[in-house]
Design a protein around this motif. Structure first.
Motif, mmCIF file in Angstrom:
data_model
loop_
_atom_site.group_PDB
_atom_site.id
_atom_site.type_symbol
_atom_site.label_atom_id
_atom_site.label_comp_id
_atom_site.label_asym_id
_atom_site.label_seq_id
_atom_site.Cartn_x
_atom_site.Cartn_y
_atom_site.Cartn_z
ATOM 1 N N ILE A 7 64.888 59.193 0.879
ATOM 2 C CA ILE A 7 64.683 59.734 2.225
ATOM 3 C C ILE A 7 65.042 58.699 3.303
ATOM 4 O O ILE A 7 65.610 59.052 4.329
ATOM 5 N N GLU A 10 68.710 58.494 3.704
ATOM 6 C CA GLU A 10 69.167 59.673 4.450
ATOM 7 C C GLU A 10 68.990 59.455 5.949
ATOM 8 O O GLU A 10 69.854 59.831 6.742
ATOM 9 N N ARG A 16 69.152 62.717 8.137
ATOM 10 C CA ARG A 16 67.785 63.192 8.345
ATOM 11 C C ARG A 16 67.307 62.633 9.674
ATOM 12 O O ARG A 16 67.548 61.477 9.986
#
Length: 145
Positions: A7, A10, A16
């Motif tokens: 994450i 990202e 994100r």
């Protein structure tokens, strides 16, 4: 390193959304989506390293220089009495990408031991405001050094 499902990677790649506070050549920092207190920031190296022991020696000074500037911004910009700066390595490390938590602290703020209540920003605009204030302080401090 090969492609890692992460994450934080990202966020670094812009895939994100996050409220960015620091965007340096070697590291980025952004607001924690579930902050202990408003202004809680995560500092991560741009390259994927899982733990502190994986971080190359030559990056230590720069990386912790960013952490030091963030800790100062907690006081100078957010009016905190101090800060909490911490990291987990593997155990309790919710994302396996090295990250330092820099959290504004005040006396009697309710943080006791390791049972930490999480908070939410009232709105995306409030989170953006916190990120902007910290970004301005950190980037201004780095230019002054």
């Amino acid at each position: 390193m090969g492609e890692v499902a992460c994450i934080f990677c990202e966020i670094i790649k812009g895939r994100r959304q996050a409220h960015m506070v620091v965007e340096a050549e070697d590291a980025v920092a952004f607001l924690d989506a579930r902050p202990l207190f408003k202004g809680h920031t995560l500092l991560v190296p741009r390259e994927h390293y899982e733990t502190l022991t994986d971080l190359p020696e030559e990056m230590l000074g720069s990386y912790f220089g960013h952490a030091r500037r963030l800790a100062g911004a907690m006081e100078s910009v957010l009016g905190a009495a101090g800060s909490f700066v911490a990291m987990n390595n593997r155990v309790s490390q919710s994302v396996p990408h090295l990250h330092v938590h820099v959290v504004p602290r005040n006396r009697k703020d309710g943080l006791r031991g390791f049972f930490w209540p999480r908070q939410k920003y009232a709105s995306d605009e409030e989170a953006a405001d916190y990120a902007e204030r910290l970004r301005t302080a950190v980037t201004g401090a780095s230019r002054g050094r």
